[in-house]
Design an enzyme around this catalytic site. Structure first.
Site, PDB file in Angstrom:
ATOM      1  CE  LYS A 128      -5.374  32.662 -13.429  1.00 34.99           C
ATOM      2  NZ  LYS A 128      -6.167  32.105 -14.682  1.00 34.99           N
TER       3      LYS A 128
HETATM    4  O1  G3P Z   1      -8.133  29.005 -15.922  1.00 30.70           O
HETATM    5  C1  G3P Z   1      -7.305  28.236 -16.330  1.00 30.70           C
HETATM    6  C2  G3P Z   1      -7.762  27.491 -17.535  1.00 30.70           C
HETATM    7  O2  G3P Z   1      -7.881  28.429 -18.543  1.00 30.70           O
HETATM    8  C3  G3P Z   1      -6.921  26.207 -18.014  1.00 30.70           C
HETATM    9  O3  G3P Z   1      -7.935  25.583 -18.997  1.00 30.70           O
HETATM   10  O4  G3P Z   1      -8.999  24.556 -20.569  1.00 30.70           O
HETATM   11  O5  G3P Z   1      -6.439  25.306 -21.060  1.00 30.70           O
HETATM   12  O6  G3P Z   1      -7.236  23.294 -19.424  1.00 30.70           O
HETATM   13  P1  G3P Z   1      -7.628  24.485 -19.936  1.00 30.70           P
END
Ligand code: G3P
Length: 224
Positions: free
Chosen positions: A86
């Site tokens: 990633k």
């Molecule tokens: O996979 C990306 C994700 O983990 C980001 O999520 O909830 O931090 O916006 P968030």
């Protein structure tokens, strides 16, 4: 249609892999930092053992392409060459993606907020792009439309890069990605549970059990 788990929590991974047809697990430095296990390789190796030959996506942490490549190599050596690396879709990241794809590795372009980032990641052959649905919403971006635009862009230009929707705060957001043609979503286990658990569903299921018991008592059908 692919469902991945966006967590590094061993119990959650075990639980939801048993319950559902899970394509794999995605992590990022924030997700990793939430776990009690602070030995990064021990944690990720355990996740790899649990997921087996299903997908594992692990993020690099450097801000320049040369170090990103070194991190990618370490991930591939420790967790398998088929591990998805990633990488944030920034300039240095796109460069690192290009090298990893030339070397036959797998790439997930992350931190995608715009179709133009997705386009650049796809142009160097990224396997997945991960648009951040909720974070885009927070910028007053119409995430559903933007992800639909990415779907159309890839179709028009015959790109095989898949869309892996991420950053979800509710189940509608998840469904939006799949409804506009995104191939995959990475979600928390809790949101999967939310999809099939509410008072109305429980009421229907409880009704079936009550009516069964009114005739057959506690006997299961295999006991009749
Ligand atoms: O996979 C990306 C994700 O983990 C980001 O999520 O909830 O931090 O916006 P968030």
């Amino acid at each position: 249609m692919e469902i991945l788990l966006d967590t590094a929590n061993i119990e959650q991974i075990k639980k939801y892999m048993q319950l559902y047809n899970i394509t794999g697990v995605t992590t990022n430095p924030t997700i990793i930092s939430r776990e009690q296990e602070k030995d990064f390789w021990k944690l990720t190796t355990t996740i790899r053992e649990i997921v087996g030959d299903k997908q594992l996506h692990v993020q690099v942490t450097s801000d320049n392409w040369e170090e990103m490549l070194e991190e990618a190599e370490a991930i591939q050596i420790r967790l398998g060459k088929d591990t998805y690396i990633k990488i944030p879709a920034v300039e240095q990241g796109i460069c690192a993606m290009k090298h990893i794809k030339e070397d036959g590795g797998r790439v997930t372009a992350t931190a995608i907020y715009t179709p133009q980032q997705a386009m650049l990641a796809a142009s160097v052959g990224a396997d997945y792009v991960a648009p951040y649905y909720n974070r885009m919403n927070n910028l007053n971006v119409d995430s559903k439309k933007a992800i639909g635009d990415i779907v159309n862009l890839f179709r028009q230009h015959n790109k095989h890069t898949k869309i892996l929707g991420a950053s979800f705060k509710n189940t509608q957001q998840i469904m939006d990605v799949l409804m506009v043609g995104g191939e995959a979503v990475t979600v928390s286990g809790d949101l999967l549970t939310t999809m099939v658990k509410n008072a109305v569903i429980d009421f229907a299921v409880d009704g079936f059990i009550k009516d069964w018991k009114s005739v057959y008592g506690d006997k299961k059908l295999y006991e009749l």
